[in-house]
Write an enzyme that holds these catalytic residues in place. Structure first.
Site, PDB file in Angstrom:
ATOM      1  N   LYS A  69       3.095   4.925   1.717  1.00 49.85           N
ATOM      2  CA  LYS A  69       3.399   4.560   3.101  1.00 49.85           C
ATOM      3  C   LYS A  69       4.858   4.815   3.462  1.00 49.85           C
ATOM      4  O   LYS A  69       5.753   4.648   2.629  1.00 49.85           O
ATOM      5  CB  LYS A  69       3.094   3.073   3.328  1.00 49.85           C
ATOM      6  CG  LYS A  69       1.631   2.700   3.186  1.00 49.85           C
ATOM      7  CD  LYS A  69       1.430   1.211   3.467  1.00 49.85           C
ATOM      8  CE  LYS A  69      -0.013   0.781   3.237  1.00 49.85           C
ATOM      9  NZ  LYS A  69      -0.950   1.379   4.206  1.00 49.85           N
ATOM     10  N   GLY A 202      -8.359  -5.792   6.272  1.00 48.15           N
ATOM     11  CA  GLY A 202      -9.176  -6.990   6.137  1.00 48.15           C
ATOM     12  C   GLY A 202     -10.458  -6.824   5.361  1.00 48.15           C
ATOM     13  O   GLY A 202     -11.219  -7.783   5.216  1.00 48.15           O
TER      14      GLY A 202
END
Length: 280
Positions: A69, A202
């Protein structure tokens, strides 16, 4: 379209040992991080690109592709990752944004990028910048799949809306979404994004992963849900099987047995920092 990851699971890892577990479980790629999203959320403060040394250690430990990232808009972090030979760069809202207005011009890079989106406009804007993969933003580090579901449903709903438009209405839609006409035309003609559309944010159980595939995801990113659980090895394998067999409740039921405790998670109503709002 780069479809090499389609139908697979991409797992967040923080050590080479975790990367090996992910590879052995059948992950199609790993995301190398110093801290998984749940720990980033808990720690607060400014979160940045991981140490290149850690990323290289993970790259050397596995044969599957490795992603990492960078902060939104931080093209120098992206240049660093490209320089060390990363396979895919995630311009991610999970890290603290470096630029509140501009994203990285991904067309300047030979290394492909994945970016998050909550709706069709965000997805097509990132693709116009050069993204080769889109993922729902969801709400990383929570273990609550509700936002990933919401974002995937929104993207699919808007794709179906574009499909139903007349040819002359596509120009207005392109203007409204602030994206090039040819991208809107592609969605209209093909009924999908011009790049793979994954789910993230999630996903904590095999059922969550299968749900996202059933809603239209080409594959699934799993972050905190595996290595914050009671039995990471077993859960990782179970999620891979659920993604492969997302239309088979019997198999999903079988692999969901005796996985140990799932990550505790955070209900969406308890969230103080909404990462998904970063980068529109």
């Amino acid at each position: 379209m780069d479809t090499r990851f389609n139908g697979g699971v991409i797992m967040d890892v923080t050590t080479k040992e975790q990367a090996i577990i992910a590879e052995e479980a059948g992950a199609v790629a790993v995301m190398a991080l110093e801290r998984i999203p749940a720990d980033i959320r808990a720690a607060g403060g400014v979160s940045r690109m991981s140490d290149p040394k850690l990323i290289k250690e993970i790259m050397s430990a596995v044969k599957i592709p490795v992603m990492a990232k960078v902060r939104i808009g931080h093209f120098v972090e992206a240049e660093i990752l490209q320089a060390i030979g990363i396979d895919f760069i995630d311009e991610s809202e999970v890290l603290s944004p470096a630029d509140s207005v501009h994203h990285v011009n991904k067309r300047d890079f030979s290394t492909p990028f994945v970016c998050g989106a909550r709706n069709l406009g965000e997805a097509l804007r990132r693709i116009s910048e050069g993204a080769k993969m889109i993922r729902t933003k969801g709400e990383a580090g929570t273990g609550d799949v509700v936002q990933a579901v919401s974002h995937m449903r929104q993207i699919i709903k808007e794709i179906n809306l574009v499909k139903a438009l007349r040819e002359d209405e596509l120009y207005v839609m392109a203007k409204d979404l602030q994206v090039p006409y040819d991208l809107v035309k592609y969605v209209h003609d093909n009924g999908r994004l011009p790049v793979p559309n994954f789910s993230a944010g999630g996903v904590a159980t095999p059922a969550d992963a299968a749900l996202m595939r059933r809603l239209g995801a080409d594959g699934v990113f799993v972050g905190s849900g595996i290595f914050k659980s009671g039995d990471p090895k077993k859960r990782a394998k179970a999620i891979v099987e659920a993604v492969k067999n997302y239309n088979n409740p019997e198999i999903i039921a079988k692999v969901s047995e005796d996985l140990g405790e799932a990550m505790v998670g955070i209900n969406e109503n308890e969230i103080k920092i909404i990462m998904a709002e970063r980068g529109v």
